[in-house]
Design a protein around this motif. Structure first.
Motif, mmCIF file in Angstrom:
data_model
loop_
_atom_site.group_PDB
_atom_site.id
_atom_site.type_symbol
_atom_site.label_atom_id
_atom_site.label_comp_id
_atom_site.label_asym_id
_atom_site.label_seq_id
_atom_site.Cartn_x
_atom_site.Cartn_y
_atom_site.Cartn_z
ATOM 1 N N ASP B 213 3.901 -8.356 -7.964
ATOM 2 C CA ASP B 213 2.719 -7.525 -7.711
ATOM 3 C C ASP B 213 1.530 -8.418 -7.339
ATOM 4 N N PRO B 214 0.509 -7.854 -6.734
ATOM 5 C CA PRO B 214 -0.594 -8.681 -6.218
ATOM 6 C C PRO B 214 -1.321 -9.484 -7.292
ATOM 7 N N ARG B 239 -6.795 -7.959 -3.887
ATOM 8 C CA ARG B 239 -6.044 -6.697 -4.001
ATOM 9 C C ARG B 239 -6.416 -5.750 -2.882
ATOM 10 N N LYS B 240 -7.679 -5.712 -2.563
ATOM 11 C CA LYS B 240 -8.142 -4.835 -1.488
ATOM 12 C C LYS B 240 -7.520 -5.280 -0.171
ATOM 13 N N TRP B 242 -4.903 -7.014 0.273
ATOM 14 C CA TRP B 242 -3.443 -6.843 0.188
ATOM 15 C C TRP B 242 -3.047 -5.411 0.535
ATOM 16 N N ARG B 243 -3.847 -4.464 0.076
ATOM 17 C CA ARG B 243 -3.549 -3.062 0.378
ATOM 18 C C ARG B 243 -3.624 -2.824 1.872
ATOM 19 N N GLU B 244 -4.552 -3.530 2.539
ATOM 20 C CA GLU B 244 -4.724 -3.310 3.979
ATOM 21 C C GLU B 244 -3.633 -3.994 4.788
ATOM 22 N N GLN B 246 -0.656 -7.042 3.952
ATOM 23 C CA GLN B 246 -0.158 -8.041 3.012
ATOM 24 C C GLN B 246 -0.108 -9.451 3.599
#
Lengths: 278, 954
Positions: B213-214, B239-240, B242-244, B246
């Protein structure tokens, strides 16, 4: 809270989560300590049960205590032409000021200053190995050599080897314990190190003043109840974490080390309390 | 009686029984060959020493050197050998040890193995043929002509001290690291690392783990590259992103981390473990190496600049030779003019950097007190050879100091040739001006403190001397003689001068010795602030006067014609010099020295200058099979927890073989092809899927059974913090970390008992550990902590910071009980917990928010509902507990009384040591300084700091 009688009661009866985790581990192990310090079957059947090494650096030399040198006595005050040492100027031999005699049934030789050791009851239990040779003139190297077999000071100490080879039956104390004078000897902890063996086998120094093991006691403003409560909360956090990482073996060992620490807080001061010795 | 065929010499057959055999010629040939190749060498190794080699002492009167001798028998047996009948031959029965009466060789350690016993049996069964020496030789030569047989592989080297060693056979697989690096094709379309790992893993029947996980990923990457935790902001940003996207987020993260100066600090630490960095010299004096820190900062800079590894190697081994060559080019000077420049240090910035790098050659413990000069010299050179071998070549050269290597194709000749390459290297503290990049802050304050300690020692010394001289004057006066000061009367005969310590009792004498020692120590420590380095230069061996380790300087006038006498020392003993050797490199690597001849491609020239440069270039040669494998293996190790070859300092027969040899070679080749740089290699490794795997696997149980050491890397191995990561992380969490780079070593607070405990050094007790005065100084990253060989920091030592007397290829991380004590009870942890509590109170309102913040700062996440509830209850209870309790204020002592035994009288005396830093010390906030509510929050902090979740990285 009544004092639990057995190790199992102690852990099981707390109602804390630590109990459950450690319990299954305990049952699997059947009682006496496990892991790298568990007693092991030896490659050859040992006759010794334990080893106490008294290493007394800086004492009188062997030629004055247990190793008579008749030739040296003959040469007393005669000039020496030897070139091996570092001395300069006029050099001469110095014999021992003491006389030697054989004692006991075995006829072991010792200087006339020994009274109690010369008693046959004691003398006949002794065995003298007079074959050791040191190679260094200086303290740390010589200490390393005696304690680890290498002058360089990075090898496992005798105690580490014994610990590695035999393990320990004692659940409440480290397997290899070192008691030094107040001053650290020259060379320091290199004299009781685990060297290239895993870290479990290193000696734990029991300190002659202050707390026997570093940080054994809680700070003065935290008592044992405080510690117990803290350990219970710690167990809760660790158990949760352990459940999320089931494959990770080290976690349980670390949890166990806290409970051992809790027990050692009680037993270690007792062990080093010489007042209670008969 | 009939003669046994095919023996060609006469036999003495009195009293022996001979059986005639009908063997085919082929079988006889086989028997003779067996004897020549196996049995005769075995007899030579196991029997001849006692049975014939010493004509004056033939044990049991049994001479086994010849067939006649065997057949003749000895005192204990007339049937030593019955040709064709092993069971009736006492020779055979003796070596099986079944007899009880007859056990040969007598020592259990020397006993023949089953295979060896079988060889003798087969030989006797074949009629005990004993071909003459010429025939045996013929068999040997024929056997040795075949490089690889079922018995193993002969490996070419410069040759051992015996033919047996030179032509011994190795298991081919054990020689893996000496084969040239072979570039294999990548087995697949994907990332090359994944392609190689996948193919082995799939063969074993396992899938890869899921991606981590991130949060796990950002922590893993940040610790791997910086040795520090990501801040909550950095986590949120990652995390932000990564959501956009990876891949983009991951790439950006790696770039940011590699661009941080903290990267150099982290990776320098790995290097310093191997190089054995410390700030003192070890052994009985444990002298400070006051300028070693400049080498440490060199290493940090090298990593931050992404210095190519081949340059890194050459600079550390021969930086002074590079500097001198540069000076010659630049100024056209040589000889005395060059020597002058060496002494006054007028080097360019680039040259200075190279000189600082040679600190590598000064990283072993060394002190020549009470050791004769030639031996002390040997200890130094052996240490350098051993260290260079382990660090750059993963080779244990020290094994070949006394004999040809027992396991690897390294003749003792090669050890001594390597040794000869260093034989002109002399240690010296040299003048090298500071570089603009070096951090020179705090020099003034430091110097003042040292001067304070120096003047205290001098004052006390002087007052004792005054007392002595007052009594001396009285002595002279009594005898109506003119007074002579100490120096002037020193060489007079005893009757003409007062006793050496006239007027002083044993206490004064003891104290005088201590103060003289202290004066020396503090004078010397002023060198910390001087533009000097712990370095080397090329020059002749110097005659030794006293303890050289006290002060090492370049010799004023060099003897241009001096050459070291380089020989093989038999058994490693200076008393047993053997064959002469030239400087040279390891012959087994198959890589010639630049500029050498075909006749001896492994030889280095005999000029005093340039030997190390030639050696360094040979190590840094892209064709060197060891160098490149060794370094990529280390890089891999510090990402995956273990090298592809499990023993990073030992690629020999006794080290672990690589789990993925083709991958290792591929990485080595890729490393060289692309400029020998680290940062590129980090990117390559970290962009693989394998690196981003989770630490758990759905088939964990099966995996543990089939692959208990996770060689397949089917999941990412968890690990515990190293000692430095732990301390640095604590300081980040509390907000106390001072992120300044480089400079003089600092001193954290260490356990008070340890800091003040007497520590014996030569003649005296070492100065006590005085922590740095202010928190800003103390709370620097751990790589800057003053490292004493004789006194490890107990906190760091407990978390397996290695002993710097030995090169550390990989750290241990065992969970031992003393760790629990220290993490729960030590002052260090109490202080950190108070600091975190204060931070929580400063940055969050109300207990719930404070618990939330604590989790964010320490564990990188939010607590769940159960944790919040429990811990609120816990803190509440602790508040009540602390309100009821009393707490004492701690005091720092500004003086301590020491006790010693005076050497000549054997009587104890004491003396005072001052601890001036505590006079205006800025302490960390202590429990007594804060209210109960803060102490309760500190309990929470301590709890989190002790948790497994905190200490382990996934």
């Amino acid at each position: 809270m009544s004092t639990p009688g057995t190790r199992r009661e102690f852990l099981y009866g707390l109602g804390s989560s630590l109990g459950a985790v450690a319990m299954s581990d305990l049952l699997a192990r059947e009682g006496v300590g496990a892991g790298p310090l568990a007693p092991k079957p030896a490659m050859h059947e040992p006759r010794a049960k334990a080893c106490i090494m008294l290493f007394m650096e800086g004492g009188p030399g062997h030629m004055d205590t247990f190793d008579p040198k008749p030739r040296l006595t003959e040469l007393h005050k005669k000039e020496s032409k030897l070139t091996r040492g570092l001395e300069t100027g006029f050099k001469f031999f110095v014999g021992s000021p003491f006389k030697f005699r054989k004692v006991g049934q075995s006829g072991i030789e010792m200087c006339d200053q020994w009274k109690h050791l010369a008693d046959p009851v004691v003398a006949d239990e002794l065995c003298n190995y007079r074959g050791c040779q040191a190679e260094s003139l200086n303290h740390p190297e010589a200490l390393f050599h005696m304690n680890t077999g290498s002058r360089l000071g990075a090898d496992p100490a005798l105690g580490a080897w014994a610990n590695y080879g035999l393990g320990t039956l004692n659940e409440n104390l480290p397997g290899y314990v070192v008691m030094t004078e107040l001053a650290m000897p020259q060379g320091g902890p290199g004299n009781w190190s685990n060297g290239f063996l895993p870290a479990h086998y290193q000696g734990t120094r029991l300190r002659p003043a202050g707390s026997p093991i570093l940080d054994l006691s809680s700070p003065a403003f935290k008592d044992r109840r405080h510690l117990r409560r803290t350990l219970d909360e710690l167990a809760f956090l660790n158990q949760k974490h352990g459940a999320e990482h089931p494959g990770h073996g080290d976690l349980a060992a670390r949890m166990e080390s806290y409970e051992l620490a809790y027990r050692m807080q009680m037993t270690v001061p007792e062990v080093v309390d010489l007042e209670s010795e008969s | 009686m009939r003669a046994i065929r095919p023996v060609r010499h006469a036999l003495v057959l009195a009293g022996t029984l001979v059986v005639s055999l009908s063997l085919s010629p082929a079988a006889e040939e086989q028997g003779a060959r067996l004897f020549a190749l196996k049995v005769f060498p075995l007899l030579k190794e196991k029997c001849f020493a006692c049975h014939g080699e010493d004509p004056g002492k033939v044990e049991g009167k049994l001479n086994l050197l010849s067939l006649e001798g065997m057949l003749r028998g000895g005192e204990n047996s007339q049937r030593v050998l019955v040709a064709g009948r092993p069971k009736q031959s006492d020779l055979y029965r003796a070596i099986t040890w079944e007899d009880g009466e007859l056990e040969m060789p007598p020592k259990e350690n020397d006993r023949l193995s089953e295979i060896q016993v079988a060889l003798v049996r087969d030989w006797i069964a074949a009629g005990a043929p004993w071909p003459d020496e010429k025939t045996r030789r013929r068999y040997l030569v024929a056997e040795r002509a075949v490089a690889v047989t079922e018995d193993g592989e002969i490996f070419r080297t410069s040759g051992g001290l015996s033919e047996e060693w030179t032509y011994r056979r190795y298991r081919p697989a054990d020689l893996w690291a000496l084969r040239p690096v072979a570039v294999g094709a990548v087995p697949g379309e994907e990332h090359p690392i994944d392609a190689f790992l996948d193919s082995r893993r799939k063969e074993a029947g396992f899938e890869a783990a899921e991606q981590a996980d991130p949060l796990t990923l950002v922590r893993r990457a940040t610790y791997d590259l910086l040795g520090l935790p990501p801040t909550p902001d950095e986590v949120a940003i990652f995390r932000k992103a990564w959501r956009e996207d990876q891949e983009k987020a991951w790439g950006a993260l790696i770039d940011r981390l590699l661009g941080s100066p903290h990267y150099g600090e982290r990776w320098a630490q790995h290097w310093l473990d191997v190089a054995r960095y410390a700030d003192t010299g070890g052994y009985s004096n444990d002298y400070e190496r006051s300028n070693a820190w400049r080498y440490r900062d060199y290493v940090i800079r090298a990593f931050n600049e992404d210095k190519p590894y081949d340059r890194f190697v050459i600079e550390q081994l021969a930086g002074d030779e590079l500097a001198d060559a540069s000076v010659r080019r630049r100024l056209g000077i040589t000889g005395n003019k060059l020597q002058q420049l060496r002494l006054n240090g007028n080097y360019t910035a680039e040259e200075r950097e190279w000189l600082v790098a040679t600190g590598f050659l000064r990283m072993g413990p060394w002190d020549n007190a009470m050791v004769k000069a030639p031996e002390a010299r040997q200890i130094y050179l052996d240490d350098v050879v051993s260290s260079v071998g382990q660090t750059f070549l993963a080779t244990n050269l020290r094994c070949a100091k006394c004999h040809d290597h027992k396991f690897d194709p390294i003749p003792t000749r090669d050890y001594y040739r390597f040794y000869a390459a260093f034989a002109g290297t002399q240690m010296a503290e040299r003048k090298v001006p500071f570089l603009p990049e070096e951090n020179l802050k705090r020099f003034e304050e430091g110097r003042l403190q040292v001067k304070r300690l120096l003047s205290f020692a001098t004052q006390r010394k002087n007052s004792i001397k005054e007392k002595q001289e007052t009594a001396a004057k009285a002595w002279f006066t009594e005898r109506k003689l003119p007074y002579l000061p100490e120096q002037k009367r020193r060489n007079l005969p005893d009757e003409e001068k007062p006793p050496r310590h006239v007027g002083l009792d044993h206490v004064d004498q003891g104290r005088l010795k201590v103060r003289e020692q202290d004066e020396w120590i503090w004078t010397r420590r002023l060198e910390r602030y001087e533009p000097m380095i712990q370095g080397v230069y090329n020059g002749p061996d110097l005659p030794q006067k006293g303890n050289r380790a006290r002060k090492m300087r370049i010799a004023g006038t060099p003897d241009r014609n001096w050459r070291p006498e380089s020989v093989i020392y038999s058994g490693g003993a200076l008393e047993a010099p053997g064959e002469s050797v030239n400087p040279g490199v390891l012959s087994g690597c198959g890589v010639p020295v630049e500029g050498s001849t075909d006749r001896d491609p492994y030889r280095i020239g005999e000029e005093l200058e340039g030997r190390r440069l030639a050696l360094a270039k040979w190590i840094a040669d892209p064709r060197n099979p060891l160098t490149t494998r060794v370094i990529v293996n280390r890089i891999w190790q510090h990402h995956f927890g273990k090298g592809l070859a499990g023993n990073s300092n030992n690629f020999g027969a006794k080290g672990s073989r690589p789990t993925h040899p083709v991958l290792l070679d591929w990485l080595a080749a890729d490393f060289v092809e692309n400029g020998w740089t680290f940062k590129r290699m980090h990117r390559l490794i970290m962009t693989s899927r394998a690196y981003r795997q989770a630490g758990d696997h759905r088939e964990m149980k099966a995996l543990r059974g089939k692959d208990p050491n996770n060689e397949l890397l089917a999941y990412f191995p968890p690990r515990r913090f190293t000692a430095e990561e732990l301390r640095d992380t604590l300081l980040v969490a509390t907000g106390e970390l001072n992120r300044t780079l480089g400079g003089l070593p600092i001193r954290p607070e260490i356990n008070r008992e340890v800091a003040l405990a007497p520590r014996m050094i030569q003649f005296s007790i070492a100065p006590a550990w005085q922590p740095s005065r202010t928190p800003a100084e103390r709370n620097r990253r751990t790589i800057y902590a003053y490292r004493v060989r004789g006194l490890p920091d107990p906190f760091l030592d407990l978390f397996n910071q290695p002993n710097p007397n030995d090169s550390c290829e990989a750290r241990h991380s065992a969970a031992v009980t003393p760790q629990a004590f220290t993490l729960l009870n030590s002052d260090v942890m109490t202080d950190r917990s108070i600091a975190l509590a204060l931070r929580l109170q400063g940055e969050a309102r109300g207990l719930e928010q404070q618990i939330e913040l604590a989790f964010q700062l320490v564990l990188g996440r939010s607590p769940d509902a159960v944790e919040q509830e429990r811990l609120q209850a816990y803190v509440g209870d602790m508040r009540d507990y602390h309100r009821r309790g009393k707490i004492e204020r701690d005091r720092f002592p500004t003086r301590v009384t020491r006790s010693l035994v005076e050497e000549l009288s054997g009587k104890p005396f004491d003396y005072e040591e001052i601890l001036p830093v505590f006079e205006n010390y800025v302490a960390d906030r202590k429990p007594a300084d804060v209210p109960p509510v803060t102490r309760a929050l500190a309990d929470l902090a301590l709890l989190l700091f002790n948790s497994n979740e905190f200490l382990y990285l996934y």
